[in-house]
Design a protein around this motif. Structure first.
Motif, PDB file in Angstrom:
ATOM      1  N   LEU A  21      11.844   7.771   8.640  1.00  0.00           N
ATOM      2  CA  LEU A  21      10.863   8.091   8.041  1.00  0.00           C
ATOM      3  C   LEU A  21      11.738   7.505   6.527  1.00  0.00           C
ATOM      4  N   ASP A  59      11.795   7.184   2.528  1.00  0.00           N
ATOM      5  CA  ASP A  59      11.549   7.179   1.304  1.00  0.00           C
ATOM      6  C   ASP A  59      12.699   7.916  -0.146  1.00  0.00           C
ATOM      7  N   LEU A  83      10.153  13.896   2.017  1.00  0.00           N
ATOM      8  CA  LEU A  83      10.843  13.730   2.715  1.00  0.00           C
ATOM      9  C   LEU A  83      10.638  14.217   4.206  1.00  0.00           C
ATOM     10  N   THR A  91       9.051  15.281   7.711  1.00  0.00           N
ATOM     11  CA  THR A  91       9.894  15.401   8.983  1.00  0.00           C
ATOM     12  C   THR A  91       9.125  17.120   9.347  1.00  0.00           C
ATOM     13  N   THR A 118      15.091  10.040   9.340  1.00  0.00           N
ATOM     14  CA  THR A 118      14.671   9.477   7.886  1.00  0.00           C
ATOM     15  C   THR A 118      15.929   9.111   7.238  1.00  0.00           C
ATOM     16  N   GLU A 176      16.865   7.109   3.021  1.00  0.00           N
ATOM     17  CA  GLU A 176      16.542   7.029   2.200  1.00  0.00           C
ATOM     18  C   GLU A 176      16.465   6.133   0.757  1.00  0.00           C
TER      19      GLU A 176
END
Length: 145
Positions: A12, A14, A20, A24, A37, A39
């Motif tokens: 992911l 974002d 985010l 999740t 994840t 950023e």
């Protein structure tokens, strides 16, 4: 969701930390996904060796650093590194030209961020994995001929 013995790995990506975290949380409720994840697009690219099964990527990505790589540039670099990784693009932009641009850059799908975004992502992932399974079965069949 897809039921297999092995968890599917999803990246992911974002810069919207709230979105985010929400994504999740939604994926973790299903338990059959391993989530990583990021950023920024740069962080995603640095971790491609972790071999995700699918990447969900934001269109903009300048919320953390204004000079950060945008989603399309990240998508292009993902496709150069591994053209077989499917990428679903996300954006708050509900504009057809943005969606078309993403598809031209070889995104698997384009989804507008909204209260129903997770449901659309979930359905798209299910469709993608069914498609991949059919491709493998067809390849097996053709190889046997």
């Amino acid at each position: 969701m897809v039921k297999t013995n092995e968890k599917k790995k999803i990246f992911l990506v974002d810069d919207d930390m709230i979105f985010l975290k929400m994504l999740t949380f939604e994926f973790q409720k299903y338990g059959d996904f391993a989530i990583e994840t990021f950023e920024t697009g740069e962080l995603c690219l640095e971790n491609l060796n972790n071999t995700p099964d699918i990447i969900i990527l934001d269109f903009y990505l300048d919320g953390i650093t204004k000079s950060a790589m945008n989603g399309l540039e990240t998508l292009d670099r993902i496709k150069i590194a591994n053209p077989n990784i499917p990428v679903i693009m996300l954006s708050s932009q509900d504009k057809i030209d943005v969606a078309i641009s993403c598809m031209h850059h070889k995104a698997f799908d384009y989804i507008v961020k909204s209260e129903t975004a997770f449901l659309r992502i979930k359905n798209t992932i299910e469709t993608l994995f069914k498609y991949q399974k059919m491709e493998k079965e067809l390849k097996w069949y053709i190889d046997k001929m």
